[in-house]
Structures are given as structure tokens and as C-alpha cells.
Scaffold this motif. Structure first.
Motif, short mmCIF file in Angstrom:
data_model
loop_
_atom_site.label_atom_id
_atom_site.label_comp_id
_atom_site.label_asym_id
_atom_site.label_seq_id
_atom_site.Cartn_x
_atom_site.Cartn_y
_atom_site.Cartn_z
N SER A 96 11.55 -45.40 -19.47
CA SER A 96 10.86 -46.35 -20.35
C SER A 96 11.47 -47.75 -20.24
CB SER A 96 10.93 -45.87 -21.81
OG SER A 96 12.22 -46.05 -22.35
N ARG A 97 12.67 -47.85 -19.68
CA ARG A 97 13.34 -49.14 -19.52
C ARG A 97 13.02 -49.80 -18.19
NH1 ARG A 97 18.69 -46.45 -21.80
NH2 ARG A 97 18.26 -46.73 -24.01
N LYS A 98 12.30 -49.08 -17.32
CA LYS A 98 11.93 -49.64 -16.01
C LYS A 98 10.56 -50.29 -16.11
CE LYS A 98 14.60 -46.30 -13.40
NZ LYS A 98 14.62 -45.35 -12.31
N GLY A 99 10.23 -51.12 -15.18
CA GLY A 99 8.91 -51.74 -15.16
C GLY A 99 8.90 -53.07 -15.87
N ASN A 100 7.74 -53.67 -15.90
CA ASN A 100 7.58 -55.02 -16.44
C ASN A 100 6.86 -55.06 -17.77
OD1 ASN A 100 8.76 -56.07 -14.09
ND2 ASN A 100 6.80 -55.93 -13.01
N GLY A 101 6.67 -53.91 -18.40
CA GLY A 101 5.90 -53.87 -19.63
C GLY A 101 6.60 -54.47 -20.83
N GLY A 102 7.93 -54.43 -20.84
CA GLY A 102 8.66 -55.05 -21.92
C GLY A 102 8.86 -54.17 -23.15
N GLU A 103 8.29 -52.98 -23.18
CA GLU A 103 8.46 -52.08 -24.31
C GLU A 103 9.08 -50.78 -23.81
OE1 GLU A 103 4.89 -51.36 -26.60
OE2 GLU A 103 4.02 -53.21 -25.85
N GLU A 104 9.79 -50.10 -24.69
CA GLU A 104 10.30 -48.77 -24.36
C GLU A 104 9.44 -47.75 -25.10
OE1 GLU A 104 14.50 -48.28 -24.97
OE2 GLU A 104 14.95 -50.19 -24.00
N ASN A 105 8.57 -47.08 -24.35
CA ASN A 105 7.67 -46.10 -24.94
C ASN A 105 7.96 -44.73 -24.36
OD1 ASN A 105 5.89 -47.94 -26.47
ND2 ASN A 105 5.39 -48.71 -24.43
N ILE A 106 8.13 -43.76 -25.24
CA ILE A 106 8.31 -42.37 -24.82
C ILE A 106 7.18 -41.57 -25.45
CG2 ILE A 106 9.82 -40.36 -24.83
CD1 ILE A 106 12.17 -42.36 -25.15
N TYR A 107 6.49 -40.83 -24.60
CA TYR A 107 5.36 -40.03 -25.05
C TYR A 107 5.66 -38.55 -24.93
CZ TYR A 107 2.71 -44.34 -25.05
OH TYR A 107 2.28 -45.61 -25.31
N SER A 108 5.23 -37.81 -25.93
CA SER A 108 5.26 -36.35 -25.87
C SER A 108 3.99 -35.92 -25.15
CB SER A 108 5.30 -35.78 -27.28
OG SER A 108 5.19 -34.38 -27.24
N ILE A 109 4.14 -35.08 -24.15
CA ILE A 109 3.02 -34.66 -23.32
C ILE A 109 2.79 -33.16 -23.50
CG2 ILE A 109 2.14 -34.52 -20.95
CD1 ILE A 109 2.60 -37.42 -22.00
N SER A 110 1.54 -32.78 -23.66
CA SER A 110 1.23 -31.35 -23.75
C SER A 110 0.01 -31.05 -22.87
CB SER A 110 0.97 -30.92 -25.19
OG SER A 110 -0.07 -31.68 -25.76
N GLU A 111 0.04 -29.88 -22.27
CA GLU A 111 -1.09 -29.40 -21.47
C GLU A 111 -2.16 -28.91 -22.44
OE1 GLU A 111 0.65 -26.42 -18.91
OE2 GLU A 111 1.93 -27.91 -17.91
N ASN A 112 -3.41 -29.34 -22.24
CA ASN A 112 -4.46 -28.97 -23.17
C ASN A 112 -5.20 -27.68 -22.78
OD1 ASN A 112 -6.26 -29.84 -21.16
ND2 ASN A 112 -6.45 -31.88 -22.08
N LYS A 113 -4.69 -27.02 -21.72
CA LYS A 113 -5.21 -25.72 -21.30
C LYS A 113 -4.15 -25.11 -20.38
CE LYS A 113 -7.84 -28.07 -17.74
NZ LYS A 113 -9.14 -28.46 -17.33
N THR A 114 -4.35 -23.87 -20.01
CA THR A 114 -3.42 -23.23 -19.08
C THR A 114 -3.62 -23.83 -17.69
OG1 THR A 114 -3.49 -21.20 -20.36
CG2 THR A 114 -2.67 -21.04 -18.11
N LEU A 115 -2.52 -24.30 -17.11
CA LEU A 115 -2.58 -24.96 -15.81
C LEU A 115 -1.78 -24.16 -14.79
CD1 LEU A 115 -2.03 -28.67 -16.92
CD2 LEU A 115 -4.20 -27.50 -16.48
N LYS A 116 -2.20 -24.26 -13.55
CA LYS A 116 -1.49 -23.62 -12.43
C LYS A 116 -0.67 -24.72 -11.74
CE LYS A 116 -2.41 -20.78 -8.35
NZ LYS A 116 -3.47 -20.24 -7.46
N PHE A 148 5.12 -49.59 -20.67
CA PHE A 148 3.79 -50.01 -21.11
C PHE A 148 3.24 -49.03 -22.14
CE2 PHE A 148 4.24 -51.75 -16.87
CZ PHE A 148 3.79 -53.04 -17.03
N GLU A 149 2.41 -49.53 -23.04
CA GLU A 149 1.71 -48.65 -23.97
C GLU A 149 0.62 -47.89 -23.22
OE1 GLU A 149 -1.18 -48.94 -27.90
OE2 GLU A 149 -0.24 -50.76 -27.12
N ILE A 150 0.52 -46.61 -23.45
CA ILE A 150 -0.56 -45.82 -22.85
C ILE A 150 -1.74 -45.87 -23.80
CG2 ILE A 150 -1.34 -43.53 -22.16
CD1 ILE A 150 1.52 -42.89 -21.32
N LYS A 151 -2.86 -46.40 -23.31
CA LYS A 151 -4.07 -46.48 -24.13
C LYS A 151 -5.07 -45.41 -23.74
CE LYS A 151 -3.37 -51.26 -25.11
NZ LYS A 151 -3.78 -52.62 -25.10
N GLY A 152 -4.78 -44.70 -22.69
CA GLY A 152 -5.63 -43.60 -22.21
C GLY A 152 -5.12 -43.17 -20.85
N LEU A 153 -5.22 -41.89 -20.58
CA LEU A 153 -4.78 -41.39 -19.29
C LEU A 153 -5.89 -41.55 -18.26
CD1 LEU A 153 -2.96 -38.14 -20.48
CD2 LEU A 153 -1.94 -40.33 -19.82
#
Length: 194
Positions: free
Chosen positions: A41-61, A8-13
């Protein structure tokens, strides 16, 4: 670098999403492997293969599920207190302590093996998440691939992705390579008139 694969397309977390089948509780699952993310990205019923780059926006524990429970006494003490009110959690902790080095990963694994509904197991996992958050953790991490027969990869599961993460759709290098090969084939097959 972290990746998340979805059909599925991510439109917001979101702050929170629910699936009764998440093996280490609720959260936003990421991997350090582009290949693993592509598989998801090939699993699920969304029909699209989407790969997102993810970054932490602050230091996380991030809590390491592979570390011994005794390494974090605040978490262990809170778990044992919560287990007094949660029979499933109590049984899972008892079973995990049979191992030489009991870990929170083993507690999760033991929870999934109980004769309990998926929702009951997730309720106990939500208790663990609340304990970790109360101890300042923003997520958990572990070595993935053991249950899926994939190559070992680092998995991070974030409790509140809306607050803690940024994301960007990334181009699929395999698709780019295929497109380039297709373009080369077209040029080779094109008859030139001089």
C-alpha cells in the motif's frame, strides 16, 4: 483471509489490468499477510495507504505454482503444444525441466530471465493464463517472499477479479493503535481543574 494493498482507492474491480512487471503474469495479486499488503500500500503514486480485505464470492479453482508440472497433464500438454508457437515459452519450459521437480513457477521464473522485452515475457505469461483458464482455473497461488526478502506468505493471483472477488476497505490496525496511544497521551497531559 486475503488482503490487497494499494496506494490508490479501489472504486471497482476490473476484469483485466496490465503491468509489464508482474512477476507471475497479469491478475489481481493478494496475500494472506496484512503486513505484506501494508507494504504494497506504500508503493505507487496514489498517495494513500489502502488495505482491502478480499474474499472469493464463489468456489474457485486455483493452480498451485509449486506443484510438479506432471501433476496436471492437461496443463502440461497444452503448455508444450503452445511452446511450439512461442519460442520464449519453449526455452523457459526446457530450462524449467532441468530441475528435479519442474513446476510452472520455474517456467515463469525462467521466462523472466530470458533476453526478451517485458512485453514479450508478459505475452508468454498470457499464454499460460489462457491455458490455465481453458483447464478450469480461476487463478494461481504460490509462496511469496522469496524474491522480496519478506517473510513467507501465500500469494493468490486472480485472473478475473471483477467476476470472482468481493472487497472491502479495512481499517489499519497500526493507525488505530497510534490514534489510541495519541488519545491516551492527550488525557495524561491534560491538566484537570477540580
Amino acid at each position: 483471509k486475503r488482503f490487497h494493498g494499494t496506494s490508490f482507492e479501489i472504486k471497482g474491480l476490473d476484469e483485466y489490468t496490465y503491468s509489464p512487471f508482474n512477476i507471475y503474469g497479469q491478475g489481481f495479486y493478494t496475500t494472506d499477510s496484512h503486513t505484506i499488503a501494508k507494504g504494497y500500500s506504500r508503493k505507487g503514486n496514489g498517495g494513500e495507504e489502502n488495505i482491502y480485505s478480499i474474499s472469493e464470492n464463489k468456489t474457485l479453482k486455483i493452480y498451485d505454482l509449486e506443484q510438479g508440472l506432471e501433476n496436471e497433464s492437461g496443463v502440461f500438454n497444452a503448455l508444450t503444444e503452445a511452446a511450439d508457437l512461442d519460442d520464449n515459452l519453449h526455452m523457459a519450459i526446457e530450462e524449467a525441466q532441468i530441475y528435479k521437480k519442474p513446476t510452472l513457477r520455474k517456467v515463469y521464473d525462467e521466462l523472466r530471465m530470458l533476453d526478451a522485452s517485458a512485453d514479450e515475457v508478459q505475452d508468454s505469461m498470457d499464454t499460460i493464463t489462457a491455458i490455465l483458464e481453458n483447464n478450469g482455473y480461476n487463478g494461481v497461488e504460490h509462496i511469496g517472499g522469496q524474491f522480496t526478502n519478506n517473510d513467507a506468505h501465500n500469494v493468490k493471483i486472480y485472473f478475473n477479479p471483477k467476476r470472482d472477488l468481493d472487497y472491502e476497505l479495512v481499517a489499519d490496525p497500526d493507525a488505530n493503535a497510534m490514534a489510541a496511544a495519541h488519545d491516551v497521551a492527550l488525557v495524561k497531559n491534560k491538566k484537570h481543574k477540580w
